[in-house]
Design a protein around this motif. Structure first.
Motif: not given
Length: 450
Positions: A337-358
């Motif tokens: 959903s749009d608000d879910a994608m917004q949350m993904l784009t503004t998260a901090s991601w200390p684990g980078n792409v590997r964390q996004l995959v998880n």
């Protein structure tokens, strides 16, 4: 392919604008096709290859952003420029956060159109026509610049050191360099130097002779020999023990290895790529990494950006991972959903792409809907530890913990707690109500602990 010979698909429900844009773009030397709606555009994309799509935002039926989502899903790598007569800052931000390459407001300024198309085609020509980097999904100018460097380096027979935080995709880039190099038809072999016990690492790298140690019942070919004529990735090179650093340096200098327990030297022809998330400069100063080996490995240094530094890639990566994970797990899920994608784009991601995959994998595994909503993403982000709180949220969290501690110190007595906190009883009661804290709960906890 040069920019003046690009194939461009223009999509708009206004016939007069289609004719005008076609004339302009053909005058610039482009090969132009047109479509009057999103459905026709997808049929055109199915029938022919294009370097760029220029689409209206507001169209009957499938709008420009929905068309963009379909292009990302079915024709990844084609840059999309969105046009609209209803331009606003919010629309532009949403479009670019979603991975759209450019956003133009009607009436279209000719110079702005030209410069936006030239910028998009630099990405298109570099990415679409090169299979060597097909596994690296990006629309980030930072990543594209890095990939251009990687491609040039791949043509030279020099050692490369890949640096960057954990999870940024160093092994993926190493594989891409191998595929772009003259060694692409030869083996690509990888080893994580920090994951192999020290007493086995030498044997893994250089091999061993029969009888070299207990359990060596036959000759063993090491990874240098397995990678002969190809590429060897030494991942987490910063964790290599010092005594092996000496042997690795000698192997690189002499282009020869000697298996453990053998007196015979074996010639090798291997391109070495090494990778680390450690600060090698600091390790050298502390005497944990040899300076001469560092300069042998670090002929060219490529530093991968964190996911936050390429935040425009998050929507594109998330959609790609969603599709891949859904197919693998056999789950019918279409999008965030749009608000879910917004949350993904503004998260901090200390684990980078590997964390996004998880996070995406978890969302796909747990969803019961074809659309992944904000709540599920929020839960996955919270569990993976990559939600960075706002100042207000951080202040509230500290305030709540402070109140809990003060109340426990006062055994749940509000008057004593107010004195400790330097506040009056009325203020403290308001704060307790705000944070839904009960003095009865505190008293019960205190009696249990006693």
């Amino acid at each position: 392919m040069k920019a003046n010979s690009a194939r461009i698909l223009v999509v708009d429900d206004d016939p007069s604008l289609l004719r005008l844009l076609s004339l302009r773009l053909e005058g610039e030397g482009h090969d132009v096709s047109t479509a009057s709606d999103g459905e026709q555009a997808l049929r055109n994309l199915q029938d022919a290859s294009f370097d760029l799509v220029l689409s209206d935002l507001r169209m009957p039926g499938m709008d420009g952003m929905t068309l963009f989502d379909e292009i990302v899903r079915k024709h990844a790598g084609i840059p999309v420029i969105i046009m609209t007569a209803h331009g606003s800052i919010n629309e532009a931000v949403t479009a670019t956060q979603s991975g759209v390459h450019g956003f133009l407001t009607k009436p279209i300024d000719h110079d702005q159109l030209r410069s936006t198309i030239e910028s998009a085609l630099e990405v298109s020509h570099f990415s679409n026509h090169d299979a060597w980097r097909e596994d690296i999904i990006t629309r980030s100018s930072t990543m594209e610049n890095l990939l251009e460097q990687a491609y040039r380096v791949a043509q030279r027979n020099v050692s490369v050191l890949l640096t960057g935080a954990s999870g940024t995709g160093k092994e993926l880039l190493a594989k891409a360099i191998h595929k772009a190099s003259p060694r692409k038809d030869q083996p690509f072999v990888a080893i994580n130097c920090g994951a192999i016990p020290e007493n086995l690492l030498e044997s893994e790298l250089f091999g061993h002779a029969k009888g070299a140690f207990t359990g060596a019942i036959s000759d063993h070919q090491g990874l240098f020999q397995q990678a002969d004529k190809g590429t060897l990735l030494l991942d987490e090179i910063g964790d290599m023990p010092m005594h092996l650093q000496v042997k690795l340096l000698r192997a690189l200098q002499e282009q020869q290895i000697r298996p453990v327990g053998s007196s015979k030297h074996i010639s090798i022809d291997v391109r070495v790529i090494s990778a680390t998330h450690r600060d090698i400069d600091a390790a050298m100063k502390e005497g944990q990494f040899r300076e001469d080996l560092y300069y042998r490995l670090n002929v060219v240094n490529l530093q991968l950006p964190s996911l936050q530094q390429r935040a425009e890639d998050i929507p594109v990566l998330a959609r790609h991972m969603l599709q891949t994970s859904a197919e693998r797990q056999g789950v019918k899920v279409n999008r965030f959903s749009d608000d879910a994608m917004q949350m993904l784009t503004t998260a901090s991601w200390p684990g980078n792409v590997r964390q996004l995959v998880n996070v995406v994998e978890q969302c796909v595994a747990l969803t019961q809907s074809p659309i992944i909503g904000r709540h599920m993403v929020e839960q996955a982000l919270s569990e993976s530890g990559c939600i960075w709180p706002s100042l207000s949220d951080a202040r509230d969290a500290f305030e709540r913990q402070y109140l809990l501690k003060v109340l426990k110190m006062a055994d749940g007595n509000v008057t004593r707690a107010a004195d400790l906190a330097g506040r009056n009883r009325t203020d403290l009661h308001k704060l307790l109500k705000k944070h839904q804290l009960s003095t009865a709960d505190i008293k019960a906890q205190s009696s249990v602990s006693e």
